[in-house]
Scaffold this active site. Structure first.
Site, PDB file in Angstrom:
ATOM      1  N   CYS A 147       0.831  -1.196   0.000  1.00 51.55           N
ATOM      2  CA  CYS A 147       0.000   0.000   0.000  1.00 51.55           C
ATOM      3  C   CYS A 147       0.872   1.255   0.000  1.00 51.55           C
ATOM      4  O   CYS A 147       0.720   2.125  -0.855  1.00 51.55           O
ATOM      5  CB  CYS A 147      -0.934  -0.012   1.208  1.00 51.55           C
ATOM      6  SG  CYS A 147      -1.970   1.458   1.258  1.00 51.55           S
ATOM      7  N   TYR A 171       1.150   3.237  -3.715  1.00 52.59           N
ATOM      8  CA  TYR A 171       0.540   4.554  -3.904  1.00 52.59           C
ATOM      9  C   TYR A 171       1.583   5.592  -4.301  1.00 52.59           C
ATOM     10  O   TYR A 171       1.285   6.520  -5.052  1.00 52.59           O
ATOM     11  CB  TYR A 171      -0.244   4.981  -2.650  1.00 52.59           C
ATOM     12  CG  TYR A 171      -1.676   4.491  -2.667  1.00 52.59           C
ATOM     13  CD1 TYR A 171      -1.974   3.123  -2.664  1.00 52.59           C
ATOM     14  CD2 TYR A 171      -2.753   5.377  -2.734  1.00 52.59           C
ATOM     15  CE1 TYR A 171      -3.280   2.669  -2.701  1.00 52.59           C
ATOM     16  CE2 TYR A 171      -4.068   4.925  -2.776  1.00 52.59           C
ATOM     17  CZ  TYR A 171      -4.325   3.568  -2.752  1.00 52.59           C
ATOM     18  OH  TYR A 171      -5.631   3.115  -2.799  1.00 52.59           O
ATOM     19  N   TYR A 202      -0.284  11.895  -3.751  1.00 51.33           N
ATOM     20  CA  TYR A 202       0.695  10.805  -3.749  1.00 51.33           C
ATOM     21  C   TYR A 202       1.949  11.132  -4.574  1.00 51.33           C
ATOM     22  O   TYR A 202       2.991  10.531  -4.378  1.00 51.33           O
ATOM     23  CB  TYR A 202       0.019   9.500  -4.201  1.00 51.33           C
ATOM     24  CG  TYR A 202      -1.126   9.176  -3.265  1.00 51.33           C
ATOM     25  CD1 TYR A 202      -0.873   8.779  -1.951  1.00 51.33           C
ATOM     26  CD2 TYR A 202      -2.460   9.359  -3.640  1.00 51.33           C
ATOM     27  CE1 TYR A 202      -1.907   8.547  -1.049  1.00 51.33           C
ATOM     28  CE2 TYR A 202      -3.498   9.128  -2.752  1.00 51.33           C
ATOM     29  CZ  TYR A 202      -3.217   8.725  -1.454  1.00 51.33           C
ATOM     30  OH  TYR A 202      -4.231   8.511  -0.570  1.00 51.33           O
ATOM     31  N   GLU A 206      -4.576  -5.716  -2.907  1.00 53.83           N
ATOM     32  CA  GLU A 206      -4.688  -4.369  -3.498  1.00 53.83           C
ATOM     33  C   GLU A 206      -5.429  -4.446  -4.833  1.00 53.83           C
ATOM     34  O   GLU A 206      -6.275  -3.619  -5.137  1.00 53.83           O
ATOM     35  CB  GLU A 206      -3.292  -3.757  -3.717  1.00 53.83           C
ATOM     36  CG  GLU A 206      -2.654  -3.156  -2.473  1.00 53.83           C
ATOM     37  CD  GLU A 206      -3.254  -1.801  -2.083  1.00 53.83           C
ATOM     38  OE1 GLU A 206      -4.133  -1.283  -2.778  1.00 53.83           O
ATOM     39  OE2 GLU A 206      -2.843  -1.261  -1.032  1.00 53.83           O
TER      40      GLU A 206
END
Lengths: 229, 229, 229, 229
Positions: free
Chosen positions: B142, B146, B170, B218
């Site tokens: 994660c 990102y 991000y 994900e």
């Protein structure tokens, strides 16, 4: 309708709140297809493989319940259940799978599907983050649901049903006694901590929510079992 | 191809093992539809709501990492990340959602979908049952994914993209620094425990497996985000 | 007598049950010797070293509380406390110890004494095995007791007391606000889960027991601090 | 010197590192006073009462080990040990105590002493915060130490020793087999995770430290047992 009075007051209260979801779980298309012998053998084998992985994590969760117990009595019942899972139910699974041509190694290397991960990790995490009651309630839909399913399927299936030994496992006097004993454990644990008027305790709604989520995750497990990879 | 050398040795090693799955995650159809501004607003809002629930559990997992740290340095980095999540990222989510007409109460009452449960509980349970490394590796896809997605989308999207502020979050120097810092934390934590030759340590394959499972979860999160209820 | 009304209803109720033990803790010989400046410097240094180890584990326990929170509000307060511990209180300790000629490395390598192990592991294990309330109550005697000690010592000590900066840390407006905020957290957390009539909830006696044990372990910590190795 | 080759490679390695502490534990004055029958009956009864509380927490720690297992084989051995503790050793304790005029209720209400809290919570917290190996190593000094003590005391005590049945419990073939089986579990678990050259793995020193701390806490348990309240 299947009678489950002997599964205790608390379980029957939790179930009565969410009857539609509960029926969706215990009378799911997958369940019925076992009862009327229409289940594709491939799906049955897929289910057995995923359920083997499930049982390992479910056993770990019962072990965690022992660690979270408040009394020696609670420890005794939880560790007896753990023992039955590790030394009987998992072994029975290995044996059944062997009869279907699946080795223990194949079983252990089965890739865990998303729905399986969701259910087992939800139960374990509920236990780690919460306390004894949170975990015991998260474990309940599986324990009692399979008891009900055993009674239900026995009532509708014929003796030449190829899945009769699976049905008999959960219909058996032994498994029904497990349900009665764990029903007693749940009733006593709830009353010890929340009192006789447990359903008015502020903690109760969170337990209801846990029970509902675990029931929905059982439905998702059946949904997965109907899909061939 | 996006360069992530500054995310550290261990992450790049883990990623290089599973490049196909990694690309499937970081260049997922959902991701691309943010970049080319084709994402249906309804799906974006659905994603924001599920991601709010995700962030709460993800923050809890970072908190657990503090509890599992071996040194004050590890505690400092993990608690700074927790602080950024609880006091910035979750707040940013609340603000973004408010701008889209979703109140904090609505957010909090969002029903958690199966794929969301699977991912968050997998991470938390990996942390509770395992140790510091197991948890940090489960958190990695994660964090770093990102970061990569931010760099990737900035390179393909136009400035009038309605999702540009999400992308900039991000892509930002701040978030990229988080990736560098956590990359350093991961490198140091692995080398402290498994040595320079970490990939030959017997413990390594289990960490690879954890990284792969979290990456697949994900992907499943994006799949969920493409489905309207 | 020190007034602690602003520390909340629940804390004051817990304290009123065990006033003798509470006084034994907050007015312990070690505490008084700080106030009247009679404490042997060697003992003070020993205390600082053990307390550094204590603070590390105590911070880990606050991190665990974040993981066990039921709401974002609970997470915010618990993570703010964690942040204050890791980034202020532990740093202050390092600085104070440096001024006394103890390096951070020496601090980290201090051998943990039995009484220190007993207290920190009791708190952490109470948190892991129980839920949010069990952990928050186990953390309470330390938080509120030091607040009371700060008020008490300030009222009896002279300005030229060599330990005045230690006293001022806990007498400070900032620390007293921490006590007020955590008092509010405890009041709200208890009432959310056990209701207004919390002291009649079946769960309450176990929380009282946890509070008593943690208070006794604080006394044992002072006892240890009076002994030179 | 007592031979413990059959307790496995890893245990013997851990023990050889800290022989002085290990002897201080296994040949402690309290232990010797059982062997030469000089132990005051009051101290023996005090020990039995504290040890009952100890066994409850120790059983909870073995349950946690099941939850932290990586394979069904590890689960089987850990749950068999749990079962032996809950259904045999705790029961034996209750029976022995009854013979000495102590009821189960008295046992359960025994106030846990500081040294007992320190040891049990250290083991449990090591397990919760760490992984399988951390916990198994923390459990080791008790398992193997009592095996050695059984062999040692049998070799020096006379048959009319009033404590002979306690000695025989740990001298028994059954208990010695437990030590062999757990020695195998430990050897296999360590080699699976750290390799054949485990003592050069970076993780090893932390396990050595855990073993040393648990051994010291065993010594502290004997010290407590020599003190009348």
């Amino acid at each position: 309708m299947i009678k489950t009075d002997n599964y205790g007051i608390v379980f029957n209260k939790l179930k009565s709140n969410i009857l539609d979801d509960w029926k969706h779980y215990t009378e799911h298309e997958f369940v019925k297809s076992i009862g009327n012998a229409n289940l594709d053998k491939k799906l049955y084998i897929k289910y057995l493989k995923q359920d083997y992985i499930f049982l390992i994590h479910f056993s770990r969760a019962w072990a965690l319940l022992v660690a979270k117990s408040n009394s020696v009595d609670e420890m005794r019942i939880a560790s007896a259940t753990l023992d039955a899972l590790v030394n009987e139910e998992i072994q029975l699974h290995i044996k059944t799978c062997k009869a279907e041509g699946i080795s223990e190694e194949q079983l252990f290397n089965t890739e865990e599907e998303l729905n399986n991960i969701a259910y087992t990790r939800f139960v374990l995490e509920t236990g780690y983050s919460g306390g004894f009651l949170d975990l015991l309630v998260a474990l309940s839909p599986c324990v009692f649901g399979y008891g009900e399913i055993g009674l239900y399927l026995k009532s509708i299936s014929k003796n030449n049903n190829p899945y009769i030994s699976w049905i008999d496992t959960y219909y058996s006097k032994e498994y029904q006694e497990v349900c009665t004993n764990i029903g007693n454990l749940l009733d006593k644990a709830i009353q010890d901590r929340l009192g006789k008027d447990f359903a008015n305790n502020n903690i109760w709604p969170k337990l209801e929510e846990t029970f509902l989520t675990a029931t929905k995750l059982e439905i998702d497990f059946w949904e997965m079992s109907l899909r061939l990879e």
